[in-house]
Structures are given as C-alpha cells and as structure tokens.
Enzyme design. Structure first.
Site, PDB file in Angstrom:
ATOM      1  N   CYS A 280       0.801  -1.232   0.000  1.00 26.67           N
ATOM      2  CA  CYS A 280       0.000   0.000   0.000  1.00 26.67           C
ATOM      3  C   CYS A 280       0.829   1.276   0.000  1.00 26.67           C
ATOM      4  CB  CYS A 280      -0.938   0.007   1.194  1.00 26.67           C
ATOM      5  SG  CYS A 280      -1.776  -1.555   1.460  1.00 26.67           S
TER       6      CYS A 280
ATOM      7  N   HIS B  47      -3.384   8.120   5.482  1.00 28.07           N
ATOM      8  CA  HIS B  47      -3.527   6.769   4.941  1.00 28.07           C
ATOM      9  C   HIS B  47      -4.966   6.315   5.183  1.00 28.07           C
ATOM     10  CE1 HIS B  47      -2.294   2.960   3.400  1.00 28.07           C
ATOM     11  NE2 HIS B  47      -2.535   2.325   4.528  1.00 28.07           N
TER      12      HIS B  47
ATOM     13  N   HIS C 167      -9.641   1.418  -1.098  1.00 32.49           N
ATOM     14  CA  HIS C 167      -8.182   1.333  -0.975  1.00 32.49           C
ATOM     15  C   HIS C 167      -7.595   0.872  -2.300  1.00 32.49           C
ATOM     16  CE1 HIS C 167      -4.273   0.948   0.485  1.00 32.49           C
ATOM     17  NE2 HIS C 167      -4.476   0.329   1.634  1.00 32.49           N
TER      18      HIS C 167
END
Length: 423
Positions: free
Chosen positions: A169, A310, A347
């Site tokens: 990520c 995030h 995401h």
C-alpha cells in the site's frame, strides 16, 4: 540540490477515468464504492469494491502498446501515464531519452487464480500432466509483472531509470519518493511516477477477508462501507486504479514554460518491524516517516496545513495514525486538518499513495480540502479534525501525504505550492 516540480497528472480510479473527474469526485464527497461485478461474488462475505467503471482501454491506449497483453491493472497504469504525459505539455522535446525515467508502484505479478484453475481442470479432463504446455506462449507475457513498466518506458522512449516498486500500500509513495530523489541527484531530469493496482479478484477478496481486513457491513449500502476514523469502522474496502504524475527538474520546467501543479519538497521512508498486518499502537514507524519527510522539506510542522491520511477504515491503522500525528505535531495538531480519500475511492492498494498526492495537489490548487465521508459517529480516541462529510474551503500551501502498508512499510511525502520567489 535540484528542485522537483509536478507538471502533469493522470488517473483512472473508481471516481473517474481521468485526473479531473477523480478530483471532482473527491472534492464532491462522492463514493465510488459499489457492487462488485468483475466476478460473481455470490457466497463471499464481501461483495463490494471501489471498481473502475466504463473504462475503454482501446480509446485510452494505442495499439502499439500491446494492450491485449497488459493486465487489468497494467491497462489502468498505462492510460494514467499517457494522460499525465499529455497533461504536462511538450515535455518530451526538452529531455533527452537518457534523462527520462519511469517509477511505478504495483503489486507483484502472479498468474490469475482462474488461469491456474483452468490448467488444473484441463489436466484432470485430459489426463495429461503436460496440459499447461498447451497454453499459448503469449500468456507468459501477460503475467509478467515487468510488462506494464516496460511498455511505459517504450511509449515514452525513456531510456533512463526504470523503477518498479512492490511495497504493497505504500508502493506508489515509494515510487514518487525515489523519482524525486533521482531527479534531485541528477539521475534523470523527468520521471513519470505513480502506481497502479487491481486486487479485486476472487482470490484477493477471499484472502483479505480471511485476514479480517475487509469490512463486511456494507454489502447492502456500499457507499457507506468505507468510514475512516468513525467509531463504527469495521475494515477497509478494496479498490483499483492508477494515478501518475510527471515529476520534472524545475529549471527545465521553467525553461519550457510548463504549468506547475506543485512541488515535491520532502520524502521519508521507514519500516515498523512490528507485525505484517497491524500498525504499532504507539505510531512508531509512521512517526519517523513523517518527521523525516518534514525535515527533508526544510519546513516545520507549523508550515503544514493539511494531512492526506492513509486512513484505511481499520481499527488499528486509524488509531495508530492518529497517535502518530499527535506525536509529530504536538500541541499544533488541532490546527491541522486531516482527511482520507479512501472513504470515497476505497483502498487502491499500490496506487493509494498516488491518489493521496492527487488530493494534495487539488487542495493546493483550489484551496479546498476533500472530506472524509461516512464519519457519522465520533470515536473518543480519534479526536482530530478529519473534515467530516463536506469539503472545506481554506488556503493550503503545504501538505503531508501518508501511506502505510502491510508488512510495515511507511512513506510520507511533503507536497507544496510552487515557490516562485526562491531559487
């Protein structure tokens, strides 16, 4: 040290198939999460995703790019790269091929699970152990993780640095940071950097579900499923897409009269050395990445107006990031606004950090901070200003961008308005 500016942007995301539409979706607080349609998810605990919609690869990618061999994620990446290159204007003629580079974050390539299942079925039905040899030779290329990167360099006639990053990520954050360093140090004068990913296959959905990382509460109301920093958050929503930027040595950009979208000011990268899937409760790792990026930028915490978090919508990550922000900003933390694009797009995994950079650039350009949607129920432990529900008008000159990954890899970037009065 050479300065690095951003002169072009491109995107293919659940919010839109170009950078402008993606930004408009972010600032409007519109959810791009919906029912999963790339496969039949009947029987799965999670049946939603932030999925790219109505993407026409034939229109976005020239035939010479061998688009038929690109993976779904690779097609998104090539399309975003070409848009960013066009958006930057006549950039190619000002940079020799040997000074052009590409840096991309992406997941490690692997054969699609259905492809492997088909081979197994073929072996069973034919009784031939060599059944896999009967596949077309070109299928090897289709599963080569290097193919999209090579395609990108070929389309740009780029013979400078080519960097492929697979740090989950944080991948696109590392790619942008390494491109920034490369230009600073003279390894290249222009680099297209960002990331692309599409982890919405049945194998990915099953794997993340078994880890307990995905929310299973939004199947009937997918637009409310991703809820970073909310007390009722229950896990993240998988997304897909690509976001790319043209990073350029400032002198060359000014010489050609480029439109400058912003400037990369600082980069920090750390590792938690904690757990594979969890963030440390004390925020360590993230703290060091943020402090390193801010110090690298030459700014102080008082100069940061906005943090693009995030913000995954998982219990541990949102708490750890909030604890880290309080440590980094101290008493000044109440002044800084924080928001999470994942509340709208889901995401984007390896492309998530690049989406956050796009949010930072839009906030600087338009003096509007995208919101965190679905933040309906305050969590007493998460008490910062997360810009709930609606975008906020405010001047923004410097932004801290965060990306924290499975495996404990952390990246922070500082993105600022172009400082024309400084050499």
């Amino acid at each position: 040290m050479r300065r690095v500016v951003i002169t072009g942007a491109g995107a293919v995301t659940p919010l839109g198939n170009d950078a402008a539409a993606t930004w408009e979706g972010l600032v409007a607080g519109r959810s791009g999460v919906g029912p999963l349609t790339v496969f039949d998810p009947t029987g799965f605990p999670v049946r939603i995703a932030g999925q790219v919609k109505d993407f026409d690869a034939a229109a976005a990618i020239p035939a010479r790019a061998d688009r038929h061999r690109l993976t779904r994620a690779g097609r998104f990446g090539v399309a975003a790269l070409l848009e960013a290159w066009r958006d930057a204007g006549a950039v190619g003629g000002h940079h020799p091929a040997g000074e052009r580079g590409v840096a991309m974050g992406a997941s490690v390539g692997r054969p699609d699970a259905q492809f492997l299942a088909d081979i197994a079925t073929l072996r069973e039905t034919t009784g031939r152990p060599d059944a896999f040899l009967r596949q077309a030779p070109g299928t090897t290329l289709e599963h080569d993780q290097n193919l999209p990167l090579v395609t990108m360099t070929r389309l740009l006639s780029a013979t400078g640095p080519a960097i492929g990053v697979s740090t989950a990520c944080s991948g696109s954050g590392h790619a942008i940071g390494e491109a920034f360093r490369g230009i600073q140090e003279g390894d290249a004068s222009v680099v297209v950097a960002g990331g692309y990913d599409s982890l919405i296959s049945w194998l990915d959905l099953l794997g993340f579900s078994l880890l307990g990382a995905l929310t299973d509460r939004g199947n009937d109301t997918p637009e409310t499923a991703s809820r970073p920093f909310d007390a009722d958050r229950a896990g993240f929503v998988l997304g897909e897409g690509a976001v790319c930027f043209v990073l350029e040595e400032r002198g060359a950009a000014l010489e050609r009269g480029a439109r400058i979208l912003g400037e990369v000011l600082g980069y920090g990268s750390t590792l938690n050395a904690w757990r594979i899937t969890d963030s440390p409760p004390d925020g360590s790792g993230a703290i060091q990445a943020m402090e390193s990026a801010i110090a690298d930028s030459g700014l102080g915490t008082g100069d940061i107006d906005y943090v693009v978090a995030h913000g995954t919508s998982t219990h541990g990550n949102d708490l750890s990031e909030t604890v880290a922000l309080k440590k980094v900003f101290g008493d000044d933390v109440r002044r800084v606004v924080v928001s999470s694009p994942k509340s709208m797009a889901g995401h984007l995994t390896s492309a998530g950090a690049a989406l956050n950079v796009l949010a930072a650039l839009g906030a600087i350009r338009e003096s509007r901070v995208p919101p965190t949607i679905n933040l309906d129920t305050p969590d007493r432990r998460l008490d910062l200003d997360y810009v709930p529900h609606e975008a906020r008008a405010m001047p923004v000159s410097a932004v801290l961008v965060n990306a924290f990954a499975f495996g404990g890899s952390n990246v922070s970037l500082v993105i600022g308005a172009h400082r024309e009065d400084q050499p």
